[in-house]
Design a protein around this motif. Structure first.
Motif, PDB file in Angstrom:
ATOM      1  N   ILE A 249     -17.242   4.745  -8.341  1.00  0.00           N
ATOM      2  CA  ILE A 249     -17.614   5.839  -7.452  1.00  0.00           C
ATOM      3  C   ILE A 249     -17.435   5.398  -6.005  1.00  0.00           C
ATOM      4  CG2 ILE A 249     -20.059   5.159  -7.376  1.00  0.00           C
ATOM      5  CD1 ILE A 249     -20.796   8.132  -7.280  1.00  0.00           C
ATOM      6  N   ARG A 251     -18.961   6.515  -2.245  1.00  0.00           N
ATOM      7  CA  ARG A 251     -20.027   7.350  -1.687  1.00  0.00           C
ATOM      8  C   ARG A 251     -20.271   6.996  -0.237  1.00  0.00           C
ATOM      9  NH1 ARG A 251     -24.456   7.205  -5.445  1.00  0.00           N
ATOM     10  NH2 ARG A 251     -25.501   8.519  -3.897  1.00  0.00           N
ATOM     11  N   GLU A 252     -20.920   7.907   0.475  1.00  0.00           N
ATOM     12  CA  GLU A 252     -21.253   7.703   1.883  1.00  0.00           C
ATOM     13  C   GLU A 252     -22.700   7.221   1.999  1.00  0.00           C
ATOM     14  OE1 GLU A 252     -18.827   8.137   4.107  1.00  0.00           O
ATOM     15  OE2 GLU A 252     -17.498   8.848   2.498  1.00  0.00           O
ATOM     16  N   ARG A 272     -19.060   3.628   4.017  1.00  0.00           N
ATOM     17  CA  ARG A 272     -18.505   4.154   2.779  1.00  0.00           C
ATOM     18  C   ARG A 272     -18.548   3.028   1.755  1.00  0.00           C
ATOM     19  NH1 ARG A 272     -12.622   6.764   3.039  1.00  0.00           N
ATOM     20  NH2 ARG A 272     -12.333   4.793   4.131  1.00  0.00           N
ATOM     21  N   ASN A 273     -19.153   3.292   0.605  1.00  0.00           N
ATOM     22  CA  ASN A 273     -19.330   2.307  -0.461  1.00  0.00           C
ATOM     23  C   ASN A 273     -18.352   2.549  -1.600  1.00  0.00           C
ATOM     24  OD1 ASN A 273     -21.498   1.187   0.778  1.00  0.00           O
ATOM     25  ND2 ASN A 273     -22.997   1.710  -0.799  1.00  0.00           N
ATOM     26  N   THR A 318     -21.689  -3.423  -5.141  1.00  0.00           N
ATOM     27  CA  THR A 318     -21.373  -2.429  -4.123  1.00  0.00           C
ATOM     28  C   THR A 318     -20.595  -3.097  -2.994  1.00  0.00           C
ATOM     29  OG1 THR A 318     -23.386  -1.183  -4.632  1.00  0.00           O
ATOM     30  CG2 THR A 318     -22.345  -0.752  -2.527  1.00  0.00           C
ATOM     31  N   ARG A 331     -11.014   6.500  -7.951  1.00  0.00           N
ATOM     32  CA  ARG A 331     -11.845   6.193  -9.112  1.00  0.00           C
ATOM     33  C   ARG A 331     -10.975   5.608 -10.217  1.00  0.00           C
ATOM     34  NH1 ARG A 331     -14.003   9.139 -13.686  1.00  0.00           N
ATOM     35  NH2 ARG A 331     -12.731  10.942 -13.104  1.00  0.00           N
TER      36      ARG A 331
END
Length: 374
Positions: A249, A251-252, A272-273, A318, A331
């Motif tokens: 994923i 994500r922010e 951003r991860n 992460t 992804r």
């Protein structure tokens, strides 16, 4: 049971040609009178003994050192003609397994030597085994006094004649450490009266420390698998393993929020991860986690460094991919967590450990692939 590659969270690629090339390089560092063996313990430092050992044998290696008897017996199954030693010595009441499988114990105590010599006396013949003399590391090995007395005691040895006399360097990774010279001089002193028997002192670092340390056999380990044996010089070994973890994923993370277990790392800017499907259960050590107090390790995506954010958990890591181009962040795409772009030595520095620990811990849940790393 085999699975589709798409079902794995990560991929471990191992380059057997690189392992063979590293052995040939090290073999070339010694003279014609010195044999280059191979330490192949811990499943060939995590690369797979059943694949790495035949590759080394094909390259020209003929003597192998496992650790425990079970490793040595498994090695015998894939190398029927090689010389195989068990570094951890002779376990009590197990000698028939050594003899049946032609395994040579490295006798590391007077008690072990007495037991093996007794077996030889009972059979009226000498069965091959090494004798380990301790020159200062204070792990396995007869003391110099025990060694000298035992080697001249015909009533103790009977027909037994060691196939090898060996010791082990304590500080080889730092060649200028005075312990190296002390061990070398002590090894010479106690073994010179028996120099008709082959002798071995050098590990990976010892190979690179010059001919004084080579004797009749060298026993490289970590260098065969791409590790850095000497801390103070550039690593000349080819990398042999690459670990890639799959992105799950993107994500922010708002500025001021925390990432991961324990809330140990705070976003100092909007981030951003990328969360990847690998963790400490896969050998990516928790000690390389990031926090507000210290940077963590990193992965590499398409040549771009992605620092680890927060704690490495059992199954997930992460990464900060704020500065990674969008087209690389898909992804299911892979991130290199160790390999040509992320040296095990560098990663180990973040985890306050050594590359040995990384290599021997990797990839129980990963898809395992044998081939080039590129």
């Amino acid at each position: 049971m085999s699975h589709s590659p798409s079902l794995y969270g990560g991929r471990l690629t191992i380059d057997l040609d690189a392992i063979a090339s590293n052995w040939r390089f090290l073999n070339g560092q010694t003279g014609a009178k010195t044999e280059c063996a191979a330490a192949i313990k811990a499943d060939a430092y995590g690369t797979g003994q059943d694949k790495a050992a035949p590759a080394l044998y094909e390259a020209g290696c003929r003597t192998f050192f496992a650790a425990v008897p079970t490793e040595a017996i498994a090695l015998r199954q894939v190398l029927p003609d090689a010389v195989v030693y068990a570094l951890d010595g002779l376990f009590p009441d197990t000698y028939t397994h050594y003899l049946d499988n032609r395994i040579r114990p490295v006798l590391g105590s007077l008690e072990e030597l007495q037991e093996w010599a007794g077996i030889c006396k009972a059979a009226g013949q000498s069965f091959d085994a090494a004798v380990h003399v301790d020159t200062g590391i204070h792990r396995l090995g007869l003391s110099p006094a025990e060694f000298g007395a035992a080697m001249t005691d015909k009533s103790l040895l009977g027909p037994f004649q060691p196939s090898l006399i060996m010791s082990h360097l304590a500080c080889g990774s730092t060649p200028d450490h005075p312990m190296n010279r002390r061990q070398l001089e002590l090894f010479r002193t106690v073994t010179d009266p028996f120099k008709r028997i082959p002798r071995s002192l050098a590990n990976s670092a010892g190979v690179q420390m010059g001919p004084d340390y080579h004797f009749d056999m060298v026993r490289p380990g970590i260098a065969l698998y791409g590790g850095q044996a000497i801390e103070t010089t550039p690593n000349q070994m080819k990398p042999v393993a690459k670990v890639e973890a799959r992105i799950m994923i993107i994500r922010e993370v708002p500025e001021g929020d925390t990432i991961g277990y324990g809330a140990t790392q705070t976003a100092r800017r909007p981030l951003r991860n990328a969360v990847v499907a690998a963790g400490y259960a896969d050998g990516l050590l928790r000690r390389a986690s990031g926090s507000d107090d210290r940077p963590g390790g990193f992965g590499v995506i398409g040549g771009h460094k992605a620092p680890i954010l927060g704690r490495i958990s059992m199954d997930m890591i992460t990464l900060d991919v704020t500065d990674v181009p969008d087209h690389l962040l898909k992804r299911g795409a892979f991130v290199e967590m160790l390999g040509p772009a992320v040296a095990a030595t560098d990663l180990a520095a973040y985890a306050e450990t050594i590359d040995y620990e990384y290599l021997t811990s990797l990839g129980r849940r990963f898809e395992r692939v044998y081939g080039p790393l590129t």
